[in-house]
Design an enzyme around this catalytic site. Structure first.
Site, PDB file in Angstrom:
ATOM      1  N   PRO A  78       0.816  -1.224   0.000  1.00 18.97           N
ATOM      2  CA  PRO A  78       0.000   0.000   0.000  1.00 18.97           C
ATOM      3  C   PRO A  78       0.851   1.275   0.000  1.00 18.97           C
ATOM      4  CG  PRO A  78      -0.576  -1.440   1.862  1.00 18.97           C
ATOM      5  CD  PRO A  78       0.608  -2.041   1.194  1.00 18.97           C
ATOM      6  N   GLU A 105       2.053  -7.033   8.706  1.00 22.17           N
ATOM      7  CA  GLU A 105       2.143  -5.592   8.915  1.00 22.17           C
ATOM      8  C   GLU A 105       3.303  -4.944   8.180  1.00 22.17           C
ATOM      9  OE1 GLU A 105       1.366  -7.819  11.169  1.00 22.17           O
ATOM     10  OE2 GLU A 105      -0.653  -7.182  11.738  1.00 22.17           O
ATOM     11  N   ARG A 143      -2.724  -8.673 -20.382  1.00 22.73           N
ATOM     12  CA  ARG A 143      -3.654  -8.252 -21.446  1.00 22.73           C
ATOM     13  C   ARG A 143      -2.968  -7.409 -22.511  1.00 22.73           C
ATOM     14  NH1 ARG A 143      -8.816  -8.161 -21.400  1.00 22.73           N
ATOM     15  NH2 ARG A 143      -8.935  -6.204 -22.529  1.00 22.73           N
ATOM     16  N   ASP A 158      -9.732  -0.284 -25.218  1.00 25.77           N
ATOM     17  CA  ASP A 158     -10.031  -0.347 -23.783  1.00 25.77           C
ATOM     18  C   ASP A 158      -9.994   1.028 -23.173  1.00 25.77           C
ATOM     19  OD1 ASP A 158     -10.641  -2.938 -23.333  1.00 25.77           O
ATOM     20  OD2 ASP A 158      -8.627  -3.545 -22.729  1.00 25.77           O
TER      21      ASP A 158
HETATM   22 CL1  6GU Z   1      -0.090  -3.916  -3.612  1.00 24.96          CL
HETATM   23  N1  6GU Z   1      -0.661  -4.772  -1.194  1.00 24.96           N
HETATM   24  C1  6GU Z   1      -1.384  -4.742  -0.057  1.00 24.96           C
HETATM   25  N2  6GU Z   1      -1.078  -5.596   0.914  1.00 24.96           N
HETATM   26  N3  6GU Z   1      -2.376  -3.910   0.161  1.00 24.96           N
HETATM   27  C2  6GU Z   1      -2.657  -3.073  -0.830  1.00 24.96           C
HETATM   28  C3  6GU Z   1      -1.962  -3.054  -2.042  1.00 24.96           C
HETATM   29  C4  6GU Z   1      -0.954  -3.928  -2.188  1.00 24.96           C
HETATM   30  N4  6GU Z   1      -2.478  -2.100  -2.818  1.00 24.96           N
HETATM   31  C5  6GU Z   1      -3.466  -1.569  -2.119  1.00 24.96           C
HETATM   32  N5  6GU Z   1      -3.579  -2.148  -0.920  1.00 24.96           N
END
Ligand code: 6GU
Length: 232
Positions: A78, A105, A143, A158
């Protein structure tokens, strides 16, 4: 889970035909203790467990040995850069890339320091593991590899390739519980249909994702449709 997902559908068939190759590796196979430990408590304390660096390092060594140097090692997290069409295009042009799935975590920072060239997020929400995110990236990237999708024109059309959302689609029946298909689509008038679809695509984009219009490459008809909407 990842293997099962990647074995299905358009991507699964492309893998069977040998157009793309996808390998799935279990970090536990790159541990050396009896319990096949992949995580440990964080130095400095705090909640949760941290994925150890060593299994990632050993896994990448094995992949390098078997498949050569990857053009990108992307950590799914994230904290990464947002994954968008432009990144999908860039990754699709690489001969070989590795996606590392974070879990729990966190991941020992030395994974980033020693291995990672790209850190990728699929959106502003937290997944417990990077596996689903990696499957999303593989699907979107594959894709764009020539030969994966049968109809190259459909990939070019697309929505994010053009920077506009798609126009609405309809199929039979022509009327469903009193809800009719727009007349123009039944008219057989290909010019009028094309114009209607472009207007719909521009209208939708303006209503739902106006920020996309800042970078969209519009043709004359689409630009005209946008000015008409702006003068409404
Ligand atoms: Cl790539 N990994 C995780 N664990 N959570 C996420 C993510 C990735 N992208 C958004 N949330």
């Amino acid at each position: 889970m990842v293997k099962a997902m990647l074995g299905e559908g358009v991507l699964g068939r492309a893998v069977e035909r040998g157009v793309v190759t996808v390998g799935v590796h279990d970090l536990r196979d790159y541990t050396s203790d009896r319990h096949r430990t992949v995580d440990d408590v964080p130095y400095g304390g705090g909640p949760g467990m941290v994925l150890k660096a060593e299994p990632f390092v050993r896994a990448c060594e094995g992949i390098r040995r078997d498949h050569g140097e990857p053009a990108s090692v992307a950590l799914m997290s994230p904290q990464g850069r947002p994954f968008r069409h432009a990144e999908a295009v860039r990754f699709s042009q690489l001969r070989h890339m590795v996606l590392l799935c974070g879990r729990y975590e966190g991941v020992d920072e030395r994974v980033r320091d020693q291995l990672v060239t790209d850190e990728v997020s699929i959106g502003d929400y937290v997944l417990s593991g990077g596996e689903l995110a990696a499957a999303v990236v593989v699907e979107a990237v594959a894709r764009l590899v020539p030969g994966v999708v049968g109809d190259a024109e459909s990939v070019r059309q697309d929505s994010f390739a053009r920077g506009l959302l798609d126009y609405p689609d309809y199929t039979r029946p022509a009327s469903l519980d009193g809800h009719a298909v727009p007349e123009v689509l039944l008219s057989g008038h290909h010019g009028a249909i094309r114009t209607w679809r472009k207007r719909q695509a521009v209208r939708r984009t303006r209503e739902r994702r106006p920020e996309l219009l800042e970078h969209a490459v519009l043709d004359d008809e689409e630009r005209a449709a946008l000015s008409a909407l702006e003068n409404e």
